[in-house]
Design an enzyme around this catalytic site. Structure first.
Site, short mmCIF file in Angstrom:
data_model
loop_
_atom_site.label_atom_id
_atom_site.label_comp_id
_atom_site.label_asym_id
_atom_site.label_seq_id
_atom_site.Cartn_x
_atom_site.Cartn_y
_atom_site.Cartn_z
N GLU A 147 -22.47 56.46 40.57
CA GLU A 147 -22.25 57.77 40.59
C GLU A 147 -23.25 58.42 39.56
O GLU A 147 -23.06 59.46 39.07
CB GLU A 147 -20.84 57.93 39.93
CG GLU A 147 -19.52 57.36 41.07
CD GLU A 147 -19.43 58.00 42.43
OE1 GLU A 147 -19.97 59.11 42.62
OE2 GLU A 147 -19.35 57.31 43.32
N ASP B 236 -15.98 64.41 50.85
CA ASP B 236 -14.64 63.97 51.31
C ASP B 236 -15.00 63.18 52.80
O ASP B 236 -14.11 62.12 53.04
CB ASP B 236 -13.81 64.89 51.69
CG ASP B 236 -13.38 65.97 50.38
OD1 ASP B 236 -13.77 65.49 49.24
OD2 ASP B 236 -12.72 66.83 50.50
N ASP C 67 -9.90 59.56 52.92
CA ASP C 67 -11.20 60.43 52.64
C ASP C 67 -12.03 59.51 51.79
O ASP C 67 -11.87 58.96 50.93
CB ASP C 67 -10.60 61.50 52.11
CG ASP C 67 -9.67 62.60 52.69
OD1 ASP C 67 -9.59 62.25 54.07
OD2 ASP C 67 -9.38 63.53 52.27
N HIS D 44 -7.54 62.40 46.54
CA HIS D 44 -8.73 61.82 46.01
C HIS D 44 -8.82 61.37 44.49
O HIS D 44 -7.68 61.63 43.73
CB HIS D 44 -9.58 63.04 46.01
CG HIS D 44 -10.04 63.65 47.41
ND1 HIS D 44 -10.37 64.89 47.82
CD2 HIS D 44 -9.38 63.20 48.63
CE1 HIS D 44 -10.21 65.27 48.98
NE2 HIS D 44 -9.93 64.11 49.60
N ASP E 72 -11.53 61.65 42.35
CA ASP E 72 -12.42 62.00 41.26
C ASP E 72 -11.88 63.39 40.48
O ASP E 72 -12.56 64.04 39.91
CB ASP E 72 -13.59 62.58 42.15
CG ASP E 72 -13.38 63.79 43.23
OD1 ASP E 72 -12.10 64.00 43.62
OD2 ASP E 72 -14.38 64.03 44.09
N ASN F 200 -14.13 67.15 37.12
CA ASN F 200 -14.95 66.79 38.40
C ASN F 200 -15.92 67.09 38.34
O ASN F 200 -16.96 68.13 39.01
CB ASN F 200 -14.04 67.81 39.58
CG ASN F 200 -14.62 67.29 41.10
OD1 ASN F 200 -15.35 68.00 41.48
ND2 ASN F 200 -14.17 66.03 41.46
N HIS G 181 -18.27 67.45 41.60
CA HIS G 181 -18.32 66.17 42.39
C HIS G 181 -17.83 66.35 43.92
O HIS G 181 -18.72 65.64 44.71
CB HIS G 181 -17.44 65.08 41.70
CG HIS G 181 -17.47 63.60 41.96
ND1 HIS G 181 -16.98 62.91 43.12
CD2 HIS G 181 -18.68 62.74 41.78
CE1 HIS G 181 -17.10 61.89 43.10
NE2 HIS G 181 -18.33 61.64 42.50
N CYS G 182 -16.56 67.31 44.03
CA CYS G 182 -16.26 67.35 45.38
C CYS G 182 -17.32 67.96 46.28
O CYS G 182 -17.24 67.63 47.38
CB CYS G 182 -15.11 68.08 45.21
SG CYS G 182 -13.86 67.52 44.52
O1 DAV Z 1 -6.21 67.08 40.88
O2 DAV Z 1 -5.51 68.42 42.33
C1 DAV Z 1 -8.55 67.86 43.36
C2 DAV Z 1 -9.18 67.27 44.56
C3 DAV Z 1 -10.51 66.59 44.25
N1 DAV Z 1 -11.17 66.49 45.58
C4 DAV Z 1 -6.22 67.46 42.16
C5 DAV Z 1 -7.11 66.85 43.00
#
Ligand code: DAV
Length: 320
Positions: free
Chosen positions: A6, A92, A158, A204, A206, A264, A309-310
């Protein structure tokens, strides 16, 4: 070769787009995975996101893409397509690792073909599709946050349930990834897949763990109380406990993540990250560890459910 961690120096990255983002009609997968906490299905706001959200998100994505280009990375974007969900989070749908690009068997039915919007930027992508019969969704999760949304009926996950650290991968078992998914991943990749369970049940990995460099990670203290909750070899890593997020709000009743999307962040390399511009407390902590932060806007990180990151998929990095 694709990236395998990463944090290596970024060379090529997919940055998402918000065009045509929508919440699909409610089906068993959406109900169980994204909205198990909602009592009345009619409260789920289906259909296209408001245009103002799409436009502002695209502006911020463009600012971010410009920043990455200035840092020397090649930036590619998903095609603008009519979508069943969105092309905002390329993180994802595909995990790249060493010689492989895997379009993961995403448990949400509406997302099964999402990788196709940027498939032309990938070499040798392997789609692992699944049936997603109703048996995959555990009705006992509705209203009970201690029950996970997925059964083990077939492998489903995912790509964002996984973080890469060279020869080790960390896989979160949660609403968006089951144990069979971890076994499938292990059968494909040339690296060791370590599962972690019981730290966070929703979407997820992250916003719970972030790898900053070999041997240093950022942890979400509301989910990881003790580093021993993580599998070996991560118990021996140094870590930073993330400060309380600075809330950034969300658009009306559209809320797709917790405030912890604050952590993130996205690494350009092990000394520079893109961080949501209001997260000054986290910036101070990262600077103490020699990590500089580019403070950038991402106004709809909570509305759309993803920060830096997402909204990326780091295809190529230099080895580190
Ligand atoms: O912490 O609500 C965020 C989603 C990250 N892809 C959360 C998850």
């Amino acid at each position: 070769m694709y990236s395998k961690n990463e944090w290596g120096q970024l060379k090529k990255v997919v940055v998402g787009i918000a065009d045509n983002a929508r919440i699909p009609e409610v089906d068993a997968s959406l109900r169980h995975i994204n909205y198990a906490d909602v009592t009345d299905e009619l409260d789920i706001p289906t259909g296209k996101y408001p245009q103002i959200v799409v436009d502002e998100a695209n502006e911020d994505l463009e600012t971010f893409a410009d920043f990455l280009r200035k840092e020397g990375a090649e930036v590619v974007r998903p095609d603008i397509t009519e979508c069943n969900y969105y092309n905002y989070c390329p993180r994802d749908s595909v995990i790249v690792y060493k010689d492989k690009a895997i379009a993961t068997p995403m448990p949400l039915r509406a997302r099964r073909n999402e990788y196709q919007a940027y498939e032309r930027h990938l070499e040798n992508v392997h789609p692992y599709d699944i049936i997603r019969s109703d048996d995959l969704y555990n009705t006992k999760c509705l209203g009970d946050p201690d029950v996970l949304a997925l059964t083990e009926a077939e492998p489903a996950f995912d790509a964002a349930n996984v973080l890469r650290a060279n020869d080790d991968l960390l896989y979160l078992v949660s609403n968006s990834g089951n144990k069979a998914g971890a076994s499938l991943l292990q059968s494909i990749v040339d690296g060791k897949v370590h599962t972690v369970e019981g730290i966070y049940s929703y979407m997820h990995l992250d916003s719970t763990v972030c790898f900053l460099r070999d041997g240093l990670m950022l942890l979400n203290p509301s989910r990881v109380k003790d580093v021993n909750q993580l599998p070996e070899p991560f118990r021996h890593w140094d870590y930073i406990m993330c400060p309380e997020p600075v809330p950034i709000g969300h658009y009306e009743n559209y809320r797709n993540s917790s405030n912890w999307v604050s952590m993130n962040l996205f690494s350009v390399n092990s000394k520079l990250v893109a961080l949501e511009e209001r997260q000054e407390p986290l910036r101070k902590e990262l600077e103490k560890h020699g990590i500089e932060c580019a403070m950038l806007p991402m106004r709809h990180a909570i509305t759309l459910g993803g920060c830096f990151h997402c909204v990326t998929n780091d295809l190529i990095r230099e080895d580190d």
